[in-house]
Design an enzyme around this catalytic site. Structure first.
Site, PDB file in Angstrom:
ATOM      1  N   GLY A  26       0.590  -1.335   0.001  1.00  0.00           N
ATOM      2  CA  GLY A  26       0.097  -0.238  -0.081  1.00  0.00           C
ATOM      3  C   GLY A  26       0.877   1.338   0.032  1.00  0.00           C
TER       4      GLY A  26
ATOM      5  CG  ASP B 131      -9.074  -1.162   2.057  1.00  0.00           C
ATOM      6  OD1 ASP B 131      -9.619  -2.176   2.214  1.00  0.00           O
ATOM      7  OD2 ASP B 131      -8.152  -0.644   2.924  1.00  0.00           O
TER       8      ASP B 131
ATOM      9  N   GLY C 266     -12.417  -1.388   4.411  1.00  0.00           N
ATOM     10  CA  GLY C 266     -11.974  -0.269   3.917  1.00  0.00           C
ATOM     11  C   GLY C 266     -11.818   0.871   4.847  1.00  0.00           C
ATOM     12  NE  ARG C 267      -6.526   0.497   5.974  1.00  0.00           N
ATOM     13  CZ  ARG C 267      -5.214   0.617   6.009  1.00  0.00           C
ATOM     14  NH1 ARG C 267      -4.228   0.617   6.737  1.00  0.00           N
ATOM     15  NH2 ARG C 267      -4.708   0.326   4.581  1.00  0.00           N
TER      16      ARG C 267
ATOM     17  CB  ILE D 227     -20.306 -15.653 -21.739  1.00  0.00           C
ATOM     18  CG1 ILE D 227     -20.538 -16.697 -22.593  1.00  0.00           C
ATOM     19  CG2 ILE D 227     -21.330 -15.440 -20.707  1.00  0.00           C
ATOM     20  CD1 ILE D 227     -20.142 -17.923 -22.038  1.00  0.00           C
TER      21      ILE D 227
ATOM     22  CG  ASN E 200     -19.494 -12.397 -30.192  1.00  0.00           C
ATOM     23  OD1 ASN E 200     -20.173 -11.881 -29.220  1.00  0.00           O
ATOM     24  ND2 ASN E 200     -19.810 -13.022 -31.210  1.00  0.00           N
TER      25      ASN E 200
ATOM     26  CG  MET F  13     -19.250 -21.979 -24.559  1.00  0.00           C
ATOM     27  SD  MET F  13     -20.671 -21.422 -23.932  1.00  0.00           S
ATOM     28  CE  MET F  13     -21.717 -22.669 -24.238  1.00  0.00           C
TER      29      MET F  13
ATOM     30  CG  MET G 287     -19.818 -25.346 -16.701  1.00  0.00           C
ATOM     31  SD  MET G 287     -19.207 -26.322 -15.965  1.00  0.00           S
ATOM     32  CE  MET G 287     -18.864 -28.199 -16.646  1.00  0.00           C
TER      33      MET G 287
HETATM   34  P1  ADP Z   1       0.544  -0.246   3.626  1.00  0.00           P
HETATM   35  O1  ADP Z   1       1.891  -0.372   2.769  1.00  0.00           O
HETATM   36  O2  ADP Z   1      -0.276  -1.366   3.519  1.00  0.00           O
HETATM   37  O3  ADP Z   1      -0.019   1.003   3.689  1.00  0.00           O
HETATM   38  P2  ADP Z   1       2.012   0.435   6.263  1.00  0.00           P
HETATM   39  O4  ADP Z   1       1.902   1.596   6.202  1.00  0.00           O
HETATM   40  O5  ADP Z   1       1.836  -0.615   7.358  1.00  0.00           O
HETATM   41  O6  ADP Z   1       1.150  -0.578   5.105  1.00  0.00           O
HETATM   42  O7  ADP Z   1       3.423  -0.017   5.660  1.00  0.00           O
HETATM   43  C1  ADP Z   1       4.108  -1.290   5.821  1.00  0.00           C
HETATM   44  C2  ADP Z   1       5.554  -1.165   5.854  1.00  0.00           C
HETATM   45  O8  ADP Z   1       6.159  -0.326   5.010  1.00  0.00           O
HETATM   46  C3  ADP Z   1       5.924  -0.609   7.283  1.00  0.00           C
HETATM   47  O9  ADP Z   1       5.602  -1.627   8.512  1.00  0.00           O
HETATM   48  C4  ADP Z   1       7.124  -0.016   7.218  1.00  0.00           C
HETATM   49  O10 ADP Z   1       8.190  -1.232   7.396  1.00  0.00           O
HETATM   50  C5  ADP Z   1       7.332   0.393   5.837  1.00  0.00           C
HETATM   51  N1  ADP Z   1       6.963   1.704   5.984  1.00  0.00           N
HETATM   52  C6  ADP Z   1       5.835   2.552   5.750  1.00  0.00           C
HETATM   53  N2  ADP Z   1       6.049   3.781   5.665  1.00  0.00           N
HETATM   54  C7  ADP Z   1       7.148   3.975   5.770  1.00  0.00           C
HETATM   55  C8  ADP Z   1       8.166   5.190   5.821  1.00  0.00           C
HETATM   56  N3  ADP Z   1       7.815   6.544   5.920  1.00  0.00           N
HETATM   57  N4  ADP Z   1       9.661   5.017   6.096  1.00  0.00           N
HETATM   58  C9  ADP Z   1      10.065   3.607   6.156  1.00  0.00           C
HETATM   59  N5  ADP Z   1       9.409   2.533   6.083  1.00  0.00           N
HETATM   60  C10 ADP Z   1       7.969   2.902   5.945  1.00  0.00           C
END
Ligand code: ADP
Ligand code: ADP
Length: 788
Positions: free
Chosen positions: A120, A168, A211-212, A538, A541, A582, A671
Site C-alpha cells: 500500500g 480497499d 475499507g479503513r 459471455i 464478440n 465457448m 456452465m
Molecule cells: P501499507 O503499505 O499497506 O500502507 P503500512 O503503512 O503498514 O502498510 O507500511 C508497511 C511497512 O512499510 C511498514 O511496516 C514499514 O516497514 C514500511 N514503511 C511504511 N512507511 C514508511 C516510512 N515512512 N519509512 C520507512 N518505512 C516505511
C-alpha cells in the site's frame, strides 16, 4: 507519463547482469501471488536474476534465507492462491535508518538493485525513502567495511517500482488495486447467501465491510446488491441520519419489501466526524422501527479465497510491466507505480500518487468531502453518481395519479435478442427504475422478436424488478430470431404499444438485429424511434465495446472450473488437461481464462496455429514436466480450427506424452454462462442501462414533431453503448459495420489480442515470436485484424 512500451523493445535474455527482487508488504490481498509470478517469470525471461524477499521489509532487514533466488518452478501453481506465498509483514526496523542500512547491505551482497514492492501507500513511501537514501547508505557501508568500493560502484543506483496490492481500492492513480475485485466477490457472495435467509424472515440486515478510510467496497457492494442504504466515509450523512434511514426502510417495508440491506463501511462517520458503526445502525432500527435487524461483520473473509479472474489478469499484466519498467529505468528516471487506466497498464510517477492518496486523507480530515471524492478519481465518482441516482429512485409522487397508476412520460421498451448472459437482469432493472423515475412507461418484451410478434409485451412496474440484480439468465426471456422478414409484424406491434424508444440487450444477434431494424426506417415509420443496444454475451464478440455484459462472469466461471480441474489431479501423476471454452470464433474467453488460469497455451481462431506450433507445444510441455512441473493446462476455443479439434489436441498430447504424463479432456459447455453474475457485471449492467434511459429520452425529445411522432433517421439515433478506453460511448450502428467480420461474428480489431504475448511469456512458451528472434514487449501493439 504513460508507458510507451509499444515503442520500446527488450530482447529475451538481454538483461543478464541485473538482479531483481520482489516482495509483498503491509496487508495482503488476493492476486499478489499472480503479481509475484509475473515479475519473476518476466525477469527470468529477460535473463535477469530474480529473488523473493520473504516477510516484506523485515526479511530485507534480516537477510539470510529471507532473500532467496527464485526459479521458474518456484512460482508454479500459485496463481490461483489467495494471500501471498512469500509472506508479508509490517516492519518497525525499516522505519529507522539503521534498519535500512542493514537492508541495503543485504541487497548489495546479492547484487540486487531492482525492487518490486507490492503493497500500500505506506510501503511505497518507505521504498521511495530507501531509494533516496541509497547512495548515502552505500557510502556508510563502504566506510564501515561492509561492502567494497567496487560493489558500491556496481550497485550505485536503486530502482524501484510499485504495485498496489490492497482490497480497499484506496490508492489514487489507478482505477483498480490488486485484490479489490476479489474482495467484492466475497462480499457479494456473503450478501447473496444471507439474503435468502433474511428474506424468509422479513429482516433488515446490516453488513460491515472493510475499507479503513475508503468507501469503495461498500459503495460498489451497495450497487451490486440493491442495498437500501450505505454509509461511506466520503459521503457522510448529516447527524439526523437515523430519521432518513428509518423513513426509507419503513417506506420500503410498507411497499412489501421483505428484505432490507444496509452496508456500513468500516470508516463510516457522520458529517460531524462521529463514527457510525453497524451497532449504531442496529440500535436505531431496533428502537425506532422494531424491525428484526441482524449484523454481519465480514472481516477477513474479504481478504480470503481465491483471486477473481480480473485480479489475476490485472496482477499478471502489472507484474510483467513492473519488471519491464525496472529493466528500462535509468539513473534519472522517476520511480513509478504500475496502474490500470481504463483497460491499459500504464506507469505513473509513484510519489505523485502517494501524495494524492495522502491528500485524500487530509481532505477527509478537514471535512472537504467533495474534494476527497474528486481526488479518489473518476471511477469512484462515477460509482457514487450512479448510486445516488438509484437511491433517489423512489418513484416520485408526481409520477403517479390518485389510483397509483404511472403517469405517462415517454413509452420505452426493452427486449433481449440472443443467448442469455449474466448482468442482463441488472440492466433491465436499472432501465425500468430509471425510466419510471423520469415518469416514463416501460414495456418488457418477452422472448425477443418472436415474443414481440406474438404480442407478449407487458408493462413493468417498480416492484416487478425487485431482486433482479443478482440473478443470472434473462427474466424477460430471450430468443435468437432475427427481425429479417418479419418487419411488418414488428412494426405493427410497435405501433400498437406506441413504443417511442427501444433498448435491446443481448449479444451479436442484438447488434445485428438492431442494424436490420434501423435499415428499414425508410419503409416503416415505426422504426424511426431511437434504438440502442447494450452488448451482453459471455463471448465478448460484439464490436464497439471492449467488454460485454456477462463476459466477466463467464471468465470467472471458467477460471474457477480450471482451478477445480487442476485440483482434482492433486496426488496423481503428471497430467495435462485440454479444456474447450465457448466463444464462437472469438478467442476472448480462452485467452483471458488462459492468463487467469496460468495455462500453457490457448488456441484461438484469431491467431492461426500450425502443426508445427502444436508439435513445439507438446515438446515444451514434456520438457516442463521433466523440470518438475506436474500440471499442464491447455485451453482451446470451440472454433479455433476446424481440423485441429479439441479431440485431436487431446489425442496428440496423449500420444506424445506417453510415459511422461497423462491427458484428460473437458468440454465446458453451458456452465460457463454462470449462475450468479459477478459484481462487475451487475454494476456494468446497472450503469449502462441508466445511461440508455437518458440517451433515449434525449433522442426522443430532439426528434419528436408537433404531432407527437418521432422521426429518427440519422445514424446517431441507432447506436450501441460500449466501453471504449475508459469511456461509455454510444457508437452509431452503421459506423460499426466496417469493424465487423459478419461471417465469423467477431470484431475485426480486438484489444485483448495484445495480451497474447504475455500469456506465452508467462508460460515460457517457445513460440513463433521467439523463434523468429523477435524482441518482445508485454502490451505490444498486436491488436491485429482478426482473420477475415
Ligand atoms: P501499507 O503499505 O499497506 O500502507 P503500512 O503503512 O503498514 O502498510 O507500511 C508497511 C511497512 O512499510 C511498514 O511496516 C514499514 O516497514 C514500511 N514503511 C511504511 N512507511 C514508511 C516510512 N515512512 N519509512 C520507512 N518505512 C516505511
Ligand atoms: P467505472 O467502470 O465506472 O470506471 P469500476 O469501478 O466498475 O468503474 O471499474 C473501474 C475500472 O476497472 C474500469 O475501467 C473497469 O473497466 C475496470 N474493471 C474493474 N473490474 C473489472 C472486471 N472485473 N473486469 C474488467 N474490468 C474491470
Amino acid at each position: 507519463m504513460n508507458s510507451e512500451i509499444n515503442q520500446r523493445f527488450l530482447a529475451r535474455g538481454s538483461q543478464k547482469d541485473k538482479g531483481l527482487a520482489v516482495f509483498t508488504s503491509g496487508g495482503d490481498s488476493q492476486g499478489m501471488n499472480a503479481a509475484v509470478r509475473a515479475c519473476v517469470r518476466m525477469a527470468i525471461y529477460l535473463g535477469c536474476k530474480a529473488y523473493f524477499i520473504r516477510e516484506g521489509y523485515q526479511g530485507m532487514v534480516d537477510g539470510g534465507d529471507n532473500i532467496q533466488e527464485a526459479n521458474w518452478a518456484s512460482v508454479s501453481s500459485i496463481i490461483h492462491r489467495g494471500g501471498t506465498i512469500i509472506g508479508s509483514a509490517r516492519c518497525a526496523d525499516f522505519r529507522e535508518r539503521a534498519g535500512r542500512l542493514k537492508a541495503a547491505n543485504n541487497l548489495v551482497q546479492k547484487g540486487i538493485t531492482n525492487l518490486v514492492i507490492i503493497g500500500g501507500d505506506g510501503s511505497l513511501t518507505g521504498a521511495n525513502l530507501f531509494r533516496q537514501e541509497w547512495s548515502s547508505l552505500l557510502d556508510e557501508l563502504v566506510k564501515n567495511g561492509s561492502i567494497t568500493a567496487a560493489q558500491q560502484e556496481k550497485n550505485s543506483v536503486l530502482h524501484i517500482v510499485g504495485l498496489v496490492g490492497s482490497i480497499d481500492n484506496d490508492f489514487c492513480g489507478t482505477d483498480m488495486t490488486i485484490g479489490t475485485d476479489s474482495a467484492l466477490h466475497r462480499i457479494i457472495e456473503a450478501i447473496d447467501a444471507i439474503s435468502s435467509t433474511a428474506y424468509s424472515h422479513q429482516r433488515t440486515f446490516i453488513m460491515e465491510v472493510m475499507g479503513r478510510h475508503c468507501g469503495y467496497l461498500a459503495l460498489v457492494a451497495g450497487l451490486s446488491s440493491e442495498a437500501d442504504f450505505i454509509f461511506i466515509p466520503e459521503m457522510p450523512p448529516k447527524v439526523d441520519w437515523p430519521d432518513r434511514l428509518c423513513t426509507q426502510l419503513a417506506q420500503e417495508r410498507s411497499a412489501g419489501q421483505r428484505l432490507n440491506i444496509v452496508i456500513v463501511a468500516e470508516g463510516a462517520m457522520d458529517r460531524e466526524g462521529n463514527p457510525i458503526t453497524a451497532e449504531d445502525v442496529k440500535k436505531v432500527i431496533d428502537e425506532r422501527l422494531k424491525h428484526d435487524a441482524r449484523i454481519t461483520v465480514l472481516g477477513h473473509v474479504q481478504r480470503g479465497g481465491n483471486p477473481s479472474a480480473f485480479d489475476r489478469i490485472l496482477a499478471c499484466r502489472m507484474g510483467a510491466e513492473a519488471t519491464l519498467a525496472l529493466m528500462e529505468a535509468t539513473k534519472d528516471s522517476v520511480p513509478v507505480v504500475i496502474s490500470l487506466d481504463g483497460n491499459q497498464a500504464v506507469r505513473v510517477p509513484l510519489m505523485e500518487c502517494v501524495e494524492r492518496t495522502q491528500a485524500v486523507a487530509k481532505a477527509m480530515k478537514e471535512k472537504r468531502w467533495a474534494d476527497a471524492v474528486k481526488l479518489r478519481g473518476r471511477s469512484f465518482e462515477r460509482n457514487l453518481e450512479t448510486y445516488k441516482m438509484l437511491t433517489r429512485l423512489k418513484p416520485p409522487k408526481e409520477c403517479f395519479d390518485a389510483a397509483g397508476k404511472g403517469i405517462e412520460g415517454y413509452r420505452l421498451a426493452v427486449m433481449h435478442i440472443g443467448a442469455p448472459s449474466c448482468g442482463m437482469n441488472a440492466a433491465v432493472r436499472s432501465f425500468v427504475r430509471n425510466a419510471i423515475y423520469r415518469g416514463d412507461v416501460v414495456y418488457g418484451i418477452n422472448d425477443g422478436v418472436e415474443g414481440l410478434i406474438a404480442g407478449n409485451v407487458r408493462e413493468l412496474g417498480w416492484s416487478d424488478v425487485s431482486g433482479w440484480v443478482g440473478q443470472g439468465g434473462a427474466y424477460l426471456g430471450t430468443k435468437r430470431t432475427l427481425p429479417e422478414g418479419k418487419f411488418k409484424e414488428i412494426a405493427a406491434r410497435l405501433k400498437e404499444f406506441k413504443i417511442q424508444g427501444l433498448l435491446i440487450i443481448g449479444g451479436f444477434e442484438s447488434y445485428h438485429a438492431a442494424g436490420q431494424i434501423a435499415d428499414q426506417r425508410d419503409n416503416y415509420p415505426q422504426f424511426c424511434i431511437p434504438i440502442v443496444v447494450v452488448p451482453a454475451t459471455i463471448s465478448n464478440n460484439v464490436p464497439g465495446t471492449e467488454f460485454s455484459l456477462g463476459c466477466d462472469t463467464g471468465l470467472n466461471e471458467i477460471t474457477e472450473i480450471c482451478d477445480r480441474i487442476r485440483q482434482s489431479a492433486q496426488g496423481t501423476k503428471r497430467r495435462v488437461f485440454v479444456i474447450e471454452t465457448m466463444g464462437g470464433y472469438c478467442g476472448y474467453l480462452a485467452t483471458l481464462a488462459g492468463l487467469a488460469g496460468g495455462a500453457d497455451a490457448a488456441y484461438i481462431y484469431e491467431e492461426k496455429f500450425s502443426i508445427k506450433d502444436l508439435q513445439q507445444d507438446v515438446y515444451h510441455m514434456a520438457s516442463k514436466m521433466a523440470e518438475g512441473v506436474s500440471r499442464g493446462l491447455i485451453l482451446r476455443n470451440e472454433k479455433a480450427c476446424e481440423n485441429y479439434s479439441t479431440d485431436f489436441i487431446y489425442r496428440l498430447y496423449s500420444e506424445e506424452g506417453k510415459g511422461l504424463f497423462t491427458c484428460r479432456m473437458n468440454i465446458l459447455g453451458h456452465m460457463q454462462q454462470g449462475g450468479s453474475p459477478t459484481p462487475f457485471d451487475r454494476n456494468m449492467g446497472t450503469k449502462m442501462a441508466a445511461k440508455c434511459v437518458d440517451w433515449l429520452a434525449e433522442q426522443i425529445k430532439a426528434n419528436i414533431n408537433a404531432n407527437g411522432e418521432i422521426t429518427c433517421k440519422a445514424p446517431d439515433t441507432a447506436t450501441l453503448l460500449g466501453i471504449v478506453s475508459r469511456q461509455y460511448r454510444f457508437t452509431p450502428l452503421v459506423d460499426l459495420i466496417g469493424e465487423t467480420n459478419f461471417d465469423q461474428r467477431i470484431p475485426k480489431k480486438q484489444w485483448w489480442l495484445r495480451l497474447r504475448p504475455l500469456l506465452r511469456i508467462l508460460a515460457k512458451h517457445d513460440s513463433a515470436y521467439e523463434e523468429e528472434g523477435m524482441y518482445i514487449t508485454v502490451e505490444e501493439e498486436c491488436a491485429t485484424d482478426a482473420v477475415a
